[in-house]
Each structure stands twice: as structure tokens, then as C-alpha cells.
Design a protein around this motif. Structure first.
Motif, PDB file in Angstrom:
ATOM      1  N   ILE A 255       1.403  -0.727   9.049  1.00  0.00           N
ATOM      2  CA  ILE A 255       2.159   0.424   8.545  1.00  0.00           C
ATOM      3  C   ILE A 255       2.329   0.369   7.026  1.00  0.00           C
ATOM      4  O   ILE A 255       2.053   1.358   6.330  1.00  0.00           O
ATOM      5  CB  ILE A 255       3.518   0.538   9.271  1.00  0.00           C
ATOM      6  CG1 ILE A 255       3.292   0.892  10.739  1.00  0.00           C
ATOM      7  CG2 ILE A 255       4.404   1.590   8.595  1.00  0.00           C
ATOM      8  CD1 ILE A 255       4.560   0.883  11.583  1.00  0.00           C
ATOM      9  N   PRO A 256       2.769  -0.754   6.436  1.00  0.00           N
ATOM     10  CA  PRO A 256       2.856  -0.795   4.969  1.00  0.00           C
ATOM     11  C   PRO A 256       1.509  -0.569   4.288  1.00  0.00           C
ATOM     12  O   PRO A 256       1.441   0.090   3.240  1.00  0.00           O
ATOM     13  CB  PRO A 256       3.387  -2.210   4.688  1.00  0.00           C
ATOM     14  CG  PRO A 256       4.097  -2.604   5.933  1.00  0.00           C
ATOM     15  CD  PRO A 256       3.317  -1.985   7.045  1.00  0.00           C
ATOM     16  N   LEU A 257       0.437  -1.121   4.888  1.00  0.00           N
ATOM     17  CA  LEU A 257      -0.892  -0.916   4.309  1.00  0.00           C
ATOM     18  C   LEU A 257      -1.269   0.565   4.339  1.00  0.00           C
ATOM     19  O   LEU A 257      -1.833   1.095   3.378  1.00  0.00           O
ATOM     20  CB  LEU A 257      -1.927  -1.740   5.082  1.00  0.00           C
ATOM     21  CG  LEU A 257      -1.732  -3.261   5.055  1.00  0.00           C
ATOM     22  CD1 LEU A 257      -2.761  -3.937   5.960  1.00  0.00           C
ATOM     23  CD2 LEU A 257      -1.843  -3.786   3.633  1.00  0.00           C
ATOM     24  N   TYR A 258      -0.963   1.230   5.432  1.00  0.00           N
ATOM     25  CA  TYR A 258      -1.259   2.660   5.556  1.00  0.00           C
ATOM     26  C   TYR A 258      -0.474   3.459   4.517  1.00  0.00           C
ATOM     27  O   TYR A 258      -1.019   4.361   3.864  1.00  0.00           O
ATOM     28  CB  TYR A 258      -0.914   3.134   6.968  1.00  0.00           C
ATOM     29  CG  TYR A 258      -1.180   4.606   7.204  1.00  0.00           C
ATOM     30  CD1 TYR A 258      -2.454   5.035   7.569  1.00  0.00           C
ATOM     31  CD2 TYR A 258      -0.170   5.547   7.045  1.00  0.00           C
ATOM     32  CE1 TYR A 258      -2.704   6.382   7.777  1.00  0.00           C
ATOM     33  CE2 TYR A 258      -0.407   6.895   7.250  1.00  0.00           C
ATOM     34  CZ  TYR A 258      -1.680   7.311   7.618  1.00  0.00           C
ATOM     35  OH  TYR A 258      -1.927   8.649   7.820  1.00  0.00           O
ATOM     36  N   LEU A 259       0.796   3.135   4.354  1.00  0.00           N
ATOM     37  CA  LEU A 259       1.617   3.843   3.368  1.00  0.00           C
ATOM     38  C   LEU A 259       1.051   3.688   1.968  1.00  0.00           C
ATOM     39  O   LEU A 259       1.056   4.640   1.174  1.00  0.00           O
ATOM     40  CB  LEU A 259       3.055   3.304   3.410  1.00  0.00           C
ATOM     41  CG  LEU A 259       3.880   3.615   4.659  1.00  0.00           C
ATOM     42  CD1 LEU A 259       5.213   2.884   4.613  1.00  0.00           C
ATOM     43  CD2 LEU A 259       4.104   5.113   4.802  1.00  0.00           C
ATOM     44  N   MET A 260       0.539   2.485   1.655  1.00  0.00           N
ATOM     45  CA  MET A 260       0.028   2.240   0.310  1.00  0.00           C
ATOM     46  C   MET A 260      -1.359   2.831   0.094  1.00  0.00           C
ATOM     47  O   MET A 260      -1.631   3.440  -0.942  1.00  0.00           O
ATOM     48  CB  MET A 260       0.023   0.731   0.025  1.00  0.00           C
ATOM     49  CG  MET A 260       1.419   0.145  -0.136  1.00  0.00           C
ATOM     50  SD  MET A 260       1.424  -1.618  -0.623  1.00  0.00           S
ATOM     51  CE  MET A 260       0.907  -2.400   0.895  1.00  0.00           C
ATOM     52  N   THR A 261      -2.266   2.675   1.066  1.00  0.00           N
ATOM     53  CA  THR A 261      -3.656   3.099   0.869  1.00  0.00           C
ATOM     54  C   THR A 261      -3.894   4.566   1.186  1.00  0.00           C
ATOM     55  O   THR A 261      -4.750   5.205   0.563  1.00  0.00           O
ATOM     56  CB  THR A 261      -4.598   2.243   1.726  1.00  0.00           C
ATOM     57  OG1 THR A 261      -4.276   2.408   3.114  1.00  0.00           O
ATOM     58  CG2 THR A 261      -4.488   0.775   1.351  1.00  0.00           C
ATOM     59  N   GLN A 262      -3.154   5.114   2.140  1.00  0.00           N
ATOM     60  CA  GLN A 262      -3.403   6.491   2.562  1.00  0.00           C
ATOM     61  C   GLN A 262      -2.373   7.492   2.046  1.00  0.00           C
ATOM     62  O   GLN A 262      -2.675   8.676   1.922  1.00  0.00           O
ATOM     63  CB  GLN A 262      -3.438   6.562   4.099  1.00  0.00           C
ATOM     64  CG  GLN A 262      -4.476   5.672   4.731  1.00  0.00           C
ATOM     65  CD  GLN A 262      -5.900   6.010   4.290  1.00  0.00           C
ATOM     66  OE1 GLN A 262      -6.275   7.183   4.231  1.00  0.00           O
ATOM     67  NE2 GLN A 262      -6.684   4.986   3.954  1.00  0.00           N
ATOM     68  N   MET A 263      -1.172   7.027   1.749  1.00  0.00           N
ATOM     69  CA  MET A 263      -0.120   7.939   1.315  1.00  0.00           C
ATOM     70  C   MET A 263       0.314   7.695  -0.124  1.00  0.00           C
ATOM     71  O   MET A 263       1.189   8.384  -0.645  1.00  0.00           O
ATOM     72  CB  MET A 263       1.084   7.837   2.262  1.00  0.00           C
ATOM     73  CG  MET A 263       0.733   8.179   3.709  1.00  0.00           C
ATOM     74  SD  MET A 263       2.146   8.140   4.841  1.00  0.00           S
ATOM     75  CE  MET A 263       3.109   9.530   4.234  1.00  0.00           C
ATOM     76  N   GLY A 264      -0.307   6.692  -0.763  1.00  0.00           N
ATOM     77  CA  GLY A 264      -0.056   6.460  -2.184  1.00  0.00           C
ATOM     78  C   GLY A 264       1.320   5.909  -2.521  1.00  0.00           C
ATOM     79  O   GLY A 264       1.785   6.035  -3.654  1.00  0.00           O
ATOM     80  N   VAL A 265       1.981   5.273  -1.572  1.00  0.00           N
ATOM     81  CA  VAL A 265       3.304   4.706  -1.831  1.00  0.00           C
ATOM     82  C   VAL A 265       3.140   3.351  -2.512  1.00  0.00           C
ATOM     83  O   VAL A 265       2.389   2.497  -2.038  1.00  0.00           O
ATOM     84  CB  VAL A 265       4.111   4.552  -0.522  1.00  0.00           C
ATOM     85  CG1 VAL A 265       5.502   4.018  -0.813  1.00  0.00           C
ATOM     86  CG2 VAL A 265       4.190   5.885   0.210  1.00  0.00           C
ATOM     87  N   GLU A 266       3.835   3.152  -3.625  1.00  0.00           N
ATOM     88  CA  GLU A 266       3.753   1.891  -4.353  1.00  0.00           C
ATOM     89  C   GLU A 266       4.347   0.749  -3.528  1.00  0.00           C
ATOM     90  O   GLU A 266       5.270   0.952  -2.730  1.00  0.00           O
ATOM     91  CB  GLU A 266       4.508   1.992  -5.678  1.00  0.00           C
ATOM     92  CG  GLU A 266       3.916   2.978  -6.667  1.00  0.00           C
ATOM     93  CD  GLU A 266       2.588   2.492  -7.238  1.00  0.00           C
ATOM     94  OE1 GLU A 266       2.376   1.255  -7.260  1.00  0.00           O
ATOM     95  OE2 GLU A 266       1.779   3.342  -7.651  1.00  0.00           O
ATOM     96  N   ALA A 267       3.826  -0.458  -3.755  1.00  0.00           N
ATOM     97  CA  ALA A 267       4.294  -1.616  -3.005  1.00  0.00           C
ATOM     98  C   ALA A 267       5.798  -1.827  -3.171  1.00  0.00           C
ATOM     99  O   ALA A 267       6.503  -2.157  -2.205  1.00  0.00           O
ATOM    100  CB  ALA A 267       3.543  -2.868  -3.442  1.00  0.00           C
ATOM    101  N   SER A 268       6.314  -1.618  -4.378  1.00  0.00           N
ATOM    102  CA  SER A 268       7.748  -1.797  -4.617  1.00  0.00           C
ATOM    103  C   SER A 268       8.571  -0.797  -3.826  1.00  0.00           C
ATOM    104  O   SER A 268       9.676  -1.109  -3.353  1.00  0.00           O
ATOM    105  CB  SER A 268       8.053  -1.666  -6.111  1.00  0.00           C
ATOM    106  OG  SER A 268       7.659  -0.388  -6.594  1.00  0.00           O
ATOM    107  N   GLU A 269       8.038   0.409  -3.654  1.00  0.00           N
ATOM    108  CA  GLU A 269       8.752   1.425  -2.884  1.00  0.00           C
ATOM    109  C   GLU A 269       8.708   1.113  -1.395  1.00  0.00           C
ATOM    110  O   GLU A 269       9.686   1.324  -0.678  1.00  0.00           O
ATOM    111  CB  GLU A 269       8.152   2.810  -3.152  1.00  0.00           C
ATOM    112  CG  GLU A 269       8.760   3.954  -2.354  1.00  0.00           C
ATOM    113  CD  GLU A 269      10.233   4.210  -2.663  1.00  0.00           C
ATOM    114  OE1 GLU A 269      10.828   5.056  -1.974  1.00  0.00           O
ATOM    115  OE2 GLU A 269      10.786   3.554  -3.579  1.00  0.00           O
ATOM    116  N   VAL A 270       7.582   0.582  -0.926  1.00  0.00           N
ATOM    117  CA  VAL A 270       7.494   0.155   0.475  1.00  0.00           C
ATOM    118  C   VAL A 270       8.525  -0.935   0.746  1.00  0.00           C
ATOM    119  O   VAL A 270       9.226  -0.910   1.758  1.00  0.00           O
ATOM    120  CB  VAL A 270       6.073  -0.338   0.811  1.00  0.00           C
ATOM    121  CG1 VAL A 270       6.042  -0.974   2.207  1.00  0.00           C
ATOM    122  CG2 VAL A 270       5.075   0.803   0.737  1.00  0.00           C
ATOM    123  N   ASP A 271       8.628  -1.876  -0.182  1.00  0.00           N
ATOM    124  CA  ASP A 271       9.614  -2.954  -0.048  1.00  0.00           C
ATOM    125  C   ASP A 271      11.026  -2.389   0.021  1.00  0.00           C
ATOM    126  O   ASP A 271      11.843  -2.813   0.860  1.00  0.00           O
ATOM    127  CB  ASP A 271       9.474  -3.909  -1.230  1.00  0.00           C
ATOM    128  CG  ASP A 271      10.475  -5.050  -1.184  1.00  0.00           C
ATOM    129  OD1 ASP A 271      10.272  -5.978  -0.384  1.00  0.00           O
ATOM    130  OD2 ASP A 271      11.472  -4.999  -1.932  1.00  0.00           O
TER     131      ASP A 271
END
Length: 405
Positions: A255-271
Motif C-alpha cells: 500500500i505505501p509503495l502504491y501511494l508513492m509510485t502510482q499516486m505521487g504521495v511523498e514518503a514523508s507524507e505516507v509516514d
């Protein structure tokens, strides 16, 4: 013996002072003679220091540029102002610190020296919100109190007994050799809870197969066998495991990988999303406070109902997953804010284990249940509620080291 206990968080600092006898350690927890809280999150322009002693509460505003985050001002209230309880700071015999991350290097409370400070610093990448504050606090005590003995009581220490099969993740083994492993947290609370639970059921801790449930804003379970932690739900970080107040707990790692690679969410925002905007808060919306959720559920709020059901379902599943490693279950112990105060959570959770012969005494569960057994006399699993006393547990470790360093 005057024992000062310091518990630094990322934006707050809790402290208390105990006056302990030189002889035998008290069998029951004593009340501190002084308590203080520094909160840097209450206002953008200043921090608030709240001190309680001798029935008096006093508040002091701290400037944002106060050295050592207000430690010196806080300690000054021990000897002057509205709340003095000491004639001089030199009366403090020893200082204990809760330290979140000690890695796999420390299995017990440890007198702080240069090597311990270096370890705490080296582990900052694994606990960036806490270890820097712990290290700063230790250095601050050195600056104010000189060479008073200081003790690190590590949250990870109780879990160093976890066997490799439970501590190792199913990823390339060289990652494990680089330190990516299950560390576990809340260890001070779990150890104390297990000890108190054994006392409540009147049996030696070493003879019991037990699961301790630390349920607060952060939540974790620990399987205890032979008096040792053999598995726990938190892992490399406190994000793994149970659904919590604002943390997601375990989810599909894709899920975090999908948010970052497909939805453009920055790693800090995922955290931030997984740690601050998920869990009960993520499902319910207004907050992650279970009290508000239970109240909203009573009023028919569907998202509150869903949040509660998810919370209990994941809690039951995690308890069940630990039982085979224990070879059975003798005691289930609840502690911390939710564990101690929510009869609804205890009742709903235990209802899933009636097949083990677990029988809850609902009159005891609904009553004032702290430090008591709430299962029936015929229950196949003893269920107890233990009042969390993390500061007292740290004070005990300091007392023991002061007598036998």
C-alpha cells in the motif's frame, strides 16, 4: 533515597520524584512526591510547565528558546517557587530515563556511560521521534546535576529474549544482519504488567503462559512464557501490529509503495498518514480517542461502529496468533488507558475466546477493575486488569541499581 524519573517524548516531557526507603522496596506502588509535565505542543509561542506537589498545582510558561527544553526550569521547581520538596538538588540520588530504543544490545536497565550514550545516538534512525529527546535529556541532567548516576531503562530490553524465528522478517537475511528485525516496544509496561498479573492470580510468573495487552493510544501485545517475552506485535518500529489510536498497525506493505509510485504521495507524507491519520482516527474521522468513538457508536454513528469492530477484530486475531507459541493460555492481562478503562473493549475481546473456557465476570468487568481479576472463578483463562505504572517500574530499576550497581 530520592529517585527522579524522566520520560521524554518528541514534544513533551513527563517527570516525577519518588522518596524510597533504603531498606526493602515497597510491595505496593508509592505516589510520587512531585510530578511535572512540559508540553511544547499546547501553544505555538511557548511551552507549558505544569508542576504538582503537596496538593498544589502550578503552571509556568517557557520560552521557545529555553535551553534543554525547560529541563533546568523544571528541576528548579523541586527546590524553589510554589512547589519545593527538596532542600537542594544534591538530594537526588539517581535519575532514571525511559529510552524507547536500545536495539538488541541491552536486556536490562543500565547505568549510563559514554558507550550507552553512543548507542542511543547510533539508534536515532530507528527512533527519530524519541531517541534524540532521550539523549538531550541525559546531557541536560549532566549539565544541571553533575555526575549524579543516571540509568537507561529501555523499552526494547524486555523483548531481547524473543527467539530468532519471531524476531526475523521473511526478507533477505542480510537485512537482518544490518539490524532490520523485530525489536518490540512498550517493554517496560509489559514486564511490569506480567509481574503484577502473576501476583493477582497468585502463581509464580515463571509458571504462567500469559498475553499482556498494552492498549493505549499506542497498542501492543506480548506473549510471556517462563517470565520472558517470546513474541510481541510491534516490530522494527511501533507502527507494526494492532490497530491503534492514530497508527494503522499492520497493513499490506504494497500500500505505501502504491501511494508513492502510482499516486505521487511523498514518503514523508505516507509516514505521517500511517502514524498520525490512520487507526481509529482514520476510520472514525473526528479523533482516535476510543471514548469519543464509543459515545458516537451509542448514538448510531456507523463509522464509529466500524472503527470499534475493526479494533476488536484485529485485537482478537493478534491474541489468537500468539497462543500456539505459548502452547496455551493461562492469563490475559489488560493494561494502559484503554485496557484499564474500557469495559466494552475487554468484554468484546474476551467474547471471542469462550471456546478456551474463558468466562468474564461482567459485574467485575463493569466495576472498578484496576488491579483485579475480572474472570469468573471457573474460567479456563484468568483475565486481569493491571494499572500501568511505568514510572514506578523505572524507579524500581533505579533503586536496585543504586543498591547493587
Amino acid at each position: 533515597m530520592k529517585v527522579l524519573v524522566l520520560n521524554a517524548g518528541s514534544s513533551s516531557q513527563k517527570s516525577c520524584l519518588y522518596d524510597l526507603p533504603e531498606g526493602a522496596f515497597p510491595e505496593t506502588a508509592a505516589e510520587p512526591i512531585w510530578e511535572a509535565m512540559v508540553d511544547w505542543g499546547i501553544h505555538p509561542d511557548y511551552g507549558q510547565l505544569t508542576v504538582t506537589a503537596q496538593g498544589t498545582e502550578h503552571e509556568i510558561r517557557l520560552s521557545r528558546d529555553t535551553p534543554n527544553h525547560g529541563l533546568e526550569e523544571m528541576l528548579a521547581t523541586l527546590v524553589q517557587g510554589e512547589t519545593p520538596v527538596l532542600g537542594a538538588l544534591t538530594e537526588i540520588s539517581i535519575v532514571g530515563h525511559r529510552v524507547v530504543h536500545g536495539g538488541d544490545r541491552y536486556c536490562q536497565a543500565t547505568l549510563i556511560d559514554e558507550a550507552v550514550k553512543q548507542t542511543i545516538e547510533e539508534l536515532i534512525p530507528l527512533a527519530p521521534n524519541h531517541n534524540p529527546a532521550h539523549l538531550e535529556e541525559i546531557l541536560g541532567v549532566e549539565a544541571v546535576l553533575g555526575d549524579v548516576p543516571q540509568v537507561a531503562v529501555f523499552d526494547t530490553a524486555f523483548h531481547t529474549s524473543i527467539p530468532a524465528a519471531a524476531a526475523t522478517y521473511p526478507i533477505p537475511y542480510d537485512w537482518f544482519e544490518k539490524g532490520i528485525r523485530r525489536y518490540g516496544f512498550h517493554g517496560i509496561s509489559h514486564r511490569y504488567c506480567a509481574q503484577q498479573a502473576a501476583t493477582l492470580v497468585g502463581k509464580p510468573l515463571e509458571s504462567l503462559r500469559m498475553i499482556t495487552a498494552h492498549l493505549g493510544n499506542g497498542c501492543s501485545l506480548t506473549a510471556v512464557r517462563g517470565g520472558e517475552s517470546v513474541n510481541t506485535t510491534m516490530g522494527f518500529t511501533p507502527l507494526e501490529g494492532l490497530m491503534m489510536g492514530t497508527r494503522s498497525g499492520s497493513i499490506d506493505p504494497a500500500i505505501p509503495l502504491y501511494l508513492m509510485t502510482q499516486m505521487g504521495v511523498e514518503a514523508s507524507e505516507v509516514d505521517r498518514l500511517l502514524n498520525k491519520q490512520s487507526g481509529l482516527k482514520g476510520i472514525f474521522g473526528p479523533s482516535g480517542d476510543l471514548r469519543e468513538i464509543l459515545q458516537a457508536r451509542e448514538g448510531g454513528d456507523e463509522r464509529a461502529r466500524l472503527a470499534f469492530e475493526m479494533y476488536v477484530l484485529r485485537l482478537q486475531g493478534a491474541i489468537a496468533a500468539l497462543i500456539p507459541q505459548l502452547g496455551g493460555l493461562d492469563v490475559l492481562a489488560f493494561t494502559a488507558g484503554v485496557g484499564e478503562n474500557s469495559a466494552a473493549v475487554r468484554s468484546a475481546t474476551c467474547a471471542g475466546f469462550e471456546f478456551l473456557g474463558l468466562e468474564l465476570d461482567e459485574s467485575k468487568n463493569q466495576g472498578s477493575a484496576k488491579n483485579s481479576r475480572i474472570s469468573t472463578a471457573n474460567s479456563g483463562v484468568a483475565v486481569v486488569v493491571v494499572h500501568a505504572q511505568e514510572d514506578w517500574a523505572i524507579a524500581r530499576e533505579c533503586w536496585q541499581l543504586a543498591r547493587c550497581p
